[in-house]
Design an enzyme around this catalytic site. Sequence first.
Site, PDB file in Angstrom:
ATOM      1  N   ILE A 188       0.803  -1.210  -0.025  1.00  0.00           N
ATOM      2  CA  ILE A 188       0.135  -0.087  -0.104  1.00  0.00           C
ATOM      3  C   ILE A 188       0.993   1.271  -0.132  1.00  0.00           C
ATOM      4  O   ILE A 188       2.079   1.089   0.478  1.00  0.00           O
ATOM      5  CB  ILE A 188      -1.045   0.134   1.206  1.00  0.00           C
ATOM      6  CG1 ILE A 188      -0.340  -0.148   2.600  1.00  0.00           C
ATOM      7  CG2 ILE A 188      -2.222  -1.074   0.953  1.00  0.00           C
ATOM      8  CD1 ILE A 188      -1.210   0.020   3.794  1.00  0.00           C
ATOM      9  N   ASP A 189       0.326   2.438  -0.683  1.00  0.00           N
ATOM     10  CA  ASP A 189       1.291   3.497  -0.523  1.00  0.00           C
ATOM     11  C   ASP A 189       1.784   3.923   0.772  1.00  0.00           C
ATOM     12  O   ASP A 189       1.102   3.895   1.666  1.00  0.00           O
ATOM     13  CB  ASP A 189       0.268   4.501  -1.371  1.00  0.00           C
ATOM     14  CG  ASP A 189       0.028   4.139  -2.668  1.00  0.00           C
ATOM     15  OD1 ASP A 189       0.627   3.321  -3.367  1.00  0.00           O
ATOM     16  OD2 ASP A 189      -1.193   4.477  -3.092  1.00  0.00           O
ATOM     17  N   LYS A 190       2.690   4.867   0.795  1.00  0.00           N
ATOM     18  CA  LYS A 190       3.319   5.530   1.819  1.00  0.00           C
ATOM     19  C   LYS A 190       2.510   6.035   2.815  1.00  0.00           C
ATOM     20  O   LYS A 190       2.198   5.955   3.879  1.00  0.00           O
ATOM     21  CB  LYS A 190       4.507   6.280   1.189  1.00  0.00           C
ATOM     22  CG  LYS A 190       5.017   7.266   2.660  1.00  0.00           C
ATOM     23  CD  LYS A 190       5.975   8.249   2.053  1.00  0.00           C
ATOM     24  CE  LYS A 190       6.542   9.084   3.222  1.00  0.00           C
ATOM     25  NZ  LYS A 190       7.550  10.206   2.759  1.00  0.00           N
TER      26      LYS A 190
ATOM     27  N   THR B 136      -0.730   5.731   2.723  1.00  0.00           N
ATOM     28  CA  THR B 136      -2.178   5.079   2.858  1.00  0.00           C
ATOM     29  C   THR B 136      -1.747   4.244   4.290  1.00  0.00           C
ATOM     30  O   THR B 136      -0.767   3.516   4.435  1.00  0.00           O
ATOM     31  CB  THR B 136      -2.334   4.153   1.847  1.00  0.00           C
ATOM     32  OG1 THR B 136      -2.707   4.906   0.821  1.00  0.00           O
ATOM     33  CG2 THR B 136      -3.407   3.208   2.084  1.00  0.00           C
TER      34      THR B 136
ATOM     35  N   ARG C 292      -7.218   5.393  -5.898  1.00  0.00           N
ATOM     36  CA  ARG C 292      -6.851   6.929  -6.125  1.00  0.00           C
ATOM     37  C   ARG C 292      -7.158   7.603  -7.532  1.00  0.00           C
ATOM     38  O   ARG C 292      -7.938   8.391  -7.797  1.00  0.00           O
ATOM     39  CB  ARG C 292      -5.442   7.320  -5.876  1.00  0.00           C
ATOM     40  CG  ARG C 292      -5.048   7.066  -4.230  1.00  0.00           C
ATOM     41  CD  ARG C 292      -3.872   6.774  -3.961  1.00  0.00           C
ATOM     42  NE  ARG C 292      -3.016   8.174  -4.227  1.00  0.00           N
ATOM     43  CZ  ARG C 292      -1.632   8.346  -4.087  1.00  0.00           C
ATOM     44  NH1 ARG C 292      -1.037   7.485  -3.688  1.00  0.00           N
ATOM     45  NH2 ARG C 292      -1.207   9.727  -4.249  1.00  0.00           N
TER      46      ARG C 292
END
Length: 299
Positions: free
Chosen positions: A128-130, A132, A229
């Site tokens: 998962i993104d930084k 998130t 997103r």
Amino acid sequence: MDEGQRLDVYIANQLDHLSRSFIQKLIEQGNIQINGNRDIVKKYKVIENDEIEVEIPDPELLKVDAENIPIDIIYEDEDVVVVNKPQGMVVHPAPGNYKGTLVNALLYHCKNLSSINGVIRPGIVHRIDKDTSGLLMVAKNDKAHRSLAEQLKEHSINRIYIAMVHGNIKEERGTINAPIGRHPVDRMKMAVVHRNGKNAVTHFRVLERYGEYSLIEAKLETGRTHQIRVHMTYIHHPLVGDPIYGQKKEKFHTNGQMLHAQTIGFIHPTKGEYMEFHADIPDHFSKIIKTIENLYRHK
């Protein structure tokens, strides 16, 4: 051939796993040849019948250090670890960022991690993104890794996110079925693209409406980079606080997109039983919800 196109843009379109900045470094280092010539300017524009050779050097051997960083382990056994990642933590090391990641912390807290993704990404089955927050499953051995990776491939893992988005969504629920790939101009971004895009499906339902905002639940059927997103931006409801795909001016101070991986469910690699885990919305997210509630309660 797209004659007249810049060399780095042309190669990035042909080899979409390479970024333009990486390609530019390859040009500087003489790793790209045009008709046998390595002395090429960055702004070179391709000509029909150009013979282009791209040499990708072997990656440097790297050592990732274990670091005593506190992490929120929701579940752990001999096969898997489920971690609740905080907003702001990078999942695994990358060039220029080899410390302070979830992998550094896992190497300290776990005796073993799977080796399938090598030194940089041991145990990491998905990311998962930084910015998130939320749940990640991590494999502690190669057998578990293969099982979880296969479940991801088959789209059988239950992944549910909570997001605050701009706009008042009229529908109670919906499905976004739109392919995602590299943005045709900005190679640092992803976008809905029909040429070279990969199948991407997101299901959503509205949990609450707050005037100019909606709190939604998003369920991933596929797992493309930045999928929620990109998809929510595609239907004109970008995530609040999203620095890449969101609105330029935000009413609220955030450290990134308001997106939380709340639920993850999978078949245990050894036990064969379905297991599901939940993580409450973190404080920074709850504060934004309360601020928005108070703002629209008085209107």
